[in-house]
Write a protein that holds these residues in place. Structure first.
Motif, PDB file in Angstrom:
ATOM      1  N   ILE A  34       0.846 -90.037   2.526  1.00  0.00           N
ATOM      2  CA  ILE A  34       1.768 -89.463   2.689  1.00  0.00           C
ATOM      3  C   ILE A  34       2.087 -90.446   3.605  1.00  0.00           C
ATOM      4  O   ILE A  34       2.469 -90.410   4.773  1.00  0.00           O
ATOM      5  CB  ILE A  34       2.354 -88.664   3.511  1.00  0.00           C
ATOM      6  CG1 ILE A  34       1.666 -86.819   1.733  1.00  0.00           C
ATOM      7  CG2 ILE A  34       4.396 -87.868   3.315  1.00  0.00           C
ATOM      8  CD1 ILE A  34       1.592 -85.617   2.271  1.00  0.00           C
ATOM      9  N   TYR A  73       7.891 -88.778   5.024  1.00  0.00           N
ATOM     10  CA  TYR A  73       8.991 -87.214   4.625  1.00  0.00           C
ATOM     11  C   TYR A  73       9.880 -86.658   5.398  1.00  0.00           C
ATOM     12  O   TYR A  73      10.093 -87.117   6.553  1.00  0.00           O
ATOM     13  CB  TYR A  73       7.395 -86.456   4.066  1.00  0.00           C
ATOM     14  CG  TYR A  73       7.003 -85.797   5.300  1.00  0.00           C
ATOM     15  CD1 TYR A  73       7.503 -84.433   6.003  1.00  0.00           C
ATOM     16  CD2 TYR A  73       5.729 -86.593   5.800  1.00  0.00           C
ATOM     17  CE1 TYR A  73       6.955 -83.579   7.399  1.00  0.00           C
ATOM     18  CE2 TYR A  73       5.100 -86.182   7.703  1.00  0.00           C
ATOM     19  CZ  TYR A  73       6.126 -84.233   8.154  1.00  0.00           C
ATOM     20  OH  TYR A  73       5.915 -83.944   9.308  1.00  0.00           O
ATOM     21  N   GLU A  74      10.876 -85.755   4.589  1.00  0.00           N
ATOM     22  CA  GLU A  74      11.236 -84.530   5.431  1.00  0.00           C
ATOM     23  C   GLU A  74      11.283 -83.499   4.088  1.00  0.00           C
ATOM     24  O   GLU A  74      11.322 -83.577   2.740  1.00  0.00           O
ATOM     25  CB  GLU A  74      12.944 -85.636   5.319  1.00  0.00           C
ATOM     26  CG  GLU A  74      13.776 -85.757   3.873  1.00  0.00           C
ATOM     27  CD  GLU A  74      14.682 -86.507   3.819  1.00  0.00           C
ATOM     28  OE1 GLU A  74      15.564 -86.713   5.120  1.00  0.00           O
ATOM     29  OE2 GLU A  74      15.002 -87.054   2.946  1.00  0.00           O
ATOM     30  N   PHE A 100       1.222 -79.892   0.183  1.00  0.00           N
ATOM     31  CA  PHE A 100       2.915 -80.081   0.812  1.00  0.00           C
ATOM     32  C   PHE A 100       3.292 -79.052   2.202  1.00  0.00           C
ATOM     33  O   PHE A 100       4.347 -79.584   2.046  1.00  0.00           O
ATOM     34  CB  PHE A 100       3.435 -80.789   0.083  1.00  0.00           C
ATOM     35  CG  PHE A 100       2.917 -81.673  -0.766  1.00  0.00           C
ATOM     36  CD1 PHE A 100       3.218 -83.005  -0.435  1.00  0.00           C
ATOM     37  CD2 PHE A 100       2.146 -81.552  -1.978  1.00  0.00           C
ATOM     38  CE1 PHE A 100       2.534 -84.283  -0.804  1.00  0.00           C
ATOM     39  CE2 PHE A 100       1.889 -83.181  -2.604  1.00  0.00           C
ATOM     40  CZ  PHE A 100       2.029 -83.980  -2.369  1.00  0.00           C
ATOM     41  N   GLY A 112      11.818 -81.270  -0.341  1.00  0.00           N
ATOM     42  CA  GLY A 112      11.386 -81.266   0.166  1.00  0.00           C
ATOM     43  C   GLY A 112      11.152 -82.524  -0.215  1.00  0.00           C
ATOM     44  O   GLY A 112      10.908 -83.307  -1.136  1.00  0.00           O
ATOM     45  N   SER A 113      11.488 -84.145   0.091  1.00  0.00           N
ATOM     46  CA  SER A 113      10.589 -85.078  -0.405  1.00  0.00           C
ATOM     47  C   SER A 113       9.502 -85.797   0.342  1.00  0.00           C
ATOM     48  O   SER A 113       9.699 -86.214   1.499  1.00  0.00           O
ATOM     49  CB  SER A 113      11.834 -86.461   0.004  1.00  0.00           C
ATOM     50  OG  SER A 113      13.693 -85.396  -0.371  1.00  0.00           O
ATOM     51  N   PHE A 114       8.698 -86.766  -0.621  1.00  0.00           N
ATOM     52  CA  PHE A 114       7.642 -87.611  -0.259  1.00  0.00           C
ATOM     53  C   PHE A 114       7.189 -88.371  -0.426  1.00  0.00           C
ATOM     54  O   PHE A 114       7.041 -88.585  -1.589  1.00  0.00           O
ATOM     55  CB  PHE A 114       5.748 -86.455   0.149  1.00  0.00           C
ATOM     56  CG  PHE A 114       6.564 -84.915   0.563  1.00  0.00           C
ATOM     57  CD1 PHE A 114       5.661 -84.921   2.166  1.00  0.00           C
ATOM     58  CD2 PHE A 114       7.006 -84.179  -0.064  1.00  0.00           C
ATOM     59  CE1 PHE A 114       5.852 -83.731   2.184  1.00  0.00           C
ATOM     60  CE2 PHE A 114       7.311 -82.525   0.801  1.00  0.00           C
ATOM     61  CZ  PHE A 114       6.696 -82.104   1.930  1.00  0.00           C
TER      62      PHE A 114
END
Length: 186
Positions: free
Chosen positions: A131, A134-135, A108, A121-123
């Motif tokens: 994906i 994401y951020e 990632f 991180g957010s996915f």
């Protein structure tokens, strides 16, 4: 390089979930929505506030057909210990994956070599294992579960209705925008 629409690699990792250690693989993700929620480390300051915030919304994520996976470079054994001794973390019902080999962190692209930890991180991963949102945040800035849930619901809407897009601040039930040649420039 953008991670959008990247299909996640095959993986095998161990999680602490429902008072047990469980093996999680890519196959467990396919066919449903998933949120991979990377956080730097157990026993820290911002991380437990984020994990608690997610727990408060967990049932809403589940109702939307989405599983949450909290992931750090700690082991699944460390996750169990944290779960056992922290009143707040003991409430967490979603799987907590250990990534001590950094395999997921590298896949990632959020491993911070200097710190030896993952970045925040957010996915959001679609049912095909790709994906779609994401951020990555600075380590000292926590995330908001309400916004992650809103983004998940928007992704699901667009996934289901391919010619519609969700404008800024879209909420379920709000009007969407039809993407057609007639609407260009309006």
């Amino acid at each position: 390089m953008s991670m959008l629409y990247k299909e996640i690699d095959d993986f095998e990792a161990f999680a602490y979930h429902q008072k047990q250690f469980k093996k999680i693989t890519k196959k467990d993700l396919l066919g449903k929505w998933n949120l991979f929620f990377f956080y730097p480390a157990d026993f820290t300051f911002v991380c437990p506030t984020e994990l608690e915030d997610l727990q408060e919304k967990y049932q809403e994520f589940k109702n939307a057909g989405c599983e949450i996976y909290a992931i750090s470079t700690d082991t699944h054994f460390a996750h169990k210990t944290w779960h056992d001794i922290s009143e707040n973390i003991s409430k967490i019902e979603y799987p907590m994956i250990g990534d001590p080999s950094h395999a997921l962190a590298y896949d990632f692209d959020i491993f911070d070599e200097k710190e030896g930890l993952v970045q925040r991180g957010s996915f959001i991963i679609d049912p095909e294992g790709k994906i779609v949102i994401y951020e990555v945040n600075a380590g000292n800035v926590g995330r908001n579960a309400d916004e992650l849930l809103r983004r998940l619901l928007a992704c699901q809407f667009v996934y289901k209705h391919g010619n519609d897009v969700c404008p800024a601040k879209w909420q379920p039930g709000n009007q969407t925008i039809k993407t057609s040649i007639e609407n260009i420039g309006k």
